[in-house]
Design an enzyme around this catalytic site. Sequence first.
Site, PDB file in Angstrom:
ATOM      1  N   ARG A   1       0.840  -1.190   0.000  1.00  0.00           N
ATOM      2  CA  ARG A   1       0.000   0.000   0.000  1.00  0.00           C
ATOM      3  C   ARG A   1       0.883   1.250   0.000  1.00  0.00           C
ATOM      4  NH1 ARG A   1      -1.980  -3.569   3.947  1.00  0.00           N
ATOM      5  NH2 ARG A   1      -4.087  -4.375   3.533  1.00  0.00           N
TER       6      ARG A   1
ATOM      7  N   LYS B   1      -2.093  -2.554   7.873  1.00  0.00           N
ATOM      8  CA  LYS B   1      -3.267  -2.162   8.654  1.00  0.00           C
ATOM      9  C   LYS B   1      -3.290  -2.907   9.986  1.00  0.00           C
ATOM     10  CE  LYS B   1      -6.332  -0.834   4.858  1.00  0.00           C
ATOM     11  NZ  LYS B   1      -7.654  -1.068   4.207  1.00  0.00           N
TER      12      LYS B   1
ATOM     13  N   HIS C   1      -2.654   2.438  -5.971  1.00  0.00           N
ATOM     14  CA  HIS C   1      -3.363   1.170  -5.846  1.00  0.00           C
ATOM     15  C   HIS C   1      -3.433   0.425  -7.170  1.00  0.00           C
ATOM     16  CE1 HIS C   1      -4.685   0.248  -1.862  1.00  0.00           C
ATOM     17  NE2 HIS C   1      -5.640  -0.535  -2.284  1.00  0.00           N
TER      18      HIS C   1
ATOM     19  N   ARG D   1      -0.707  -1.936  -7.083  1.00  0.00           N
ATOM     20  CA  ARG D   1      -1.034  -3.031  -6.155  1.00  0.00           C
ATOM     21  C   ARG D   1      -1.973  -4.025  -6.835  1.00  0.00           C
ATOM     22  NH1 ARG D   1      -1.339  -4.308  -0.607  1.00  0.00           N
ATOM     23  NH2 ARG D   1      -3.378  -4.859   0.232  1.00  0.00           N
TER      24      ARG D   1
ATOM     25  N   HIS E   1      -3.655  -8.923   3.326  1.00  0.00           N
ATOM     26  CA  HIS E   1      -5.092  -8.943   3.559  1.00  0.00           C
ATOM     27  C   HIS E   1      -5.417  -9.797   4.775  1.00  0.00           C
ATOM     28  CE1 HIS E   1      -6.099  -7.936  -0.910  1.00  0.00           C
ATOM     29  NE2 HIS E   1      -5.952  -6.862  -0.173  1.00  0.00           N
TER      30      HIS E   1
ATOM     31  N   TYR F   1      -9.285 -10.253  -7.081  1.00  0.00           N
ATOM     32  CA  TYR F   1      -8.300 -10.249  -8.162  1.00  0.00           C
ATOM     33  C   TYR F   1      -8.445 -11.439  -9.093  1.00  0.00           C
ATOM     34  CZ  TYR F   1      -6.175  -6.652  -5.313  1.00  0.00           C
ATOM     35  OH  TYR F   1      -5.971  -5.510  -4.586  1.00  0.00           O
TER      36      TYR F   1
END
Length: 302
Positions: free
Chosen positions: A149, A173, A248, A251, A274, A283
């Site tokens: 990210r 995150k 992004h 990414r 994730h 994806y």
Amino acid sequence: MRISEATTAYVEHLAHVRRLSPHTVRAYRTDLDDLVDASGDPDLEAMDIEVLRDWVWHASERGDSRSTLARRTATVRGFFAWAADRDLVPVDPALRLAAPKRVRTLPHVAAADVLSRVLDDLRTAGSEGDPVTLRDAAVLELLYATGMRVSELCGLDVDDLDRSRRTARVIGKGDRERVVPFGAPAAAALDAWLVRARPALLARRPSHAPQAALFVGVRGGRLGQRAVYAIVTERLGPAVGLDHLGPHALRHSAATHVLDGGADLRAVQELLGHASLGTTQIYTHVSNERLTSAYRLAHPRA
């Protein structure tokens, strides 16, 4: 207790107990502040399903997108679940609050040959020694190589790189740490940046304090997210025919191209950081070429 007091306590809980990212905490705060303003800041116990439905309806009338409405509904449901768990309300008024279904947009993916051409051209341009060009090449190479990210990239320090093993340690995150690999082109771009360009930009700093940041701006300070957006838009946007293109996109492209190359979905989940495999599965829709190829090889009547 006023709802404003409760929302302040909840935001503190998100920041210091659940340890969500500052960006996520700000988004929660914005949504809850809007609810406080719209409701007139009554006592928490006075909130009911009708007040919440009116709030969602007014947001819809002013033109908020479905994704925004869905996010705000989720925020309020999380807040009242927290309040009910702490006996701040006798019943959870948000249990029956329905959110509009989100329209899941497909991520933009740049073709591998387009990305290779852009990165190769940038490397050639950087051979003249311009420090900004060398930095931009390293930024794009690392974003594409790792799928990290933009916030993770901007938070990298020089010590987070293991150049001998070609890995980077990133904080994602929820302060989750992971180690991501990168390939030879990214390693070469990073070496050129660190040896030939970064010292030149650091010399422009007004102070002589040490700078740990891996990527720095033209004045020697840590490179910010807006600057990375500008780099991606300027360097990659014209090649894919878009006036605005965020980090992004790299990414998304990295994840899709790794899947196209035969990687396991779990491996891609780990690469991207994730928490849920369901997030990674978006994806798979862009890997039709791999699916079609496998079908033609395997099906007896293909």
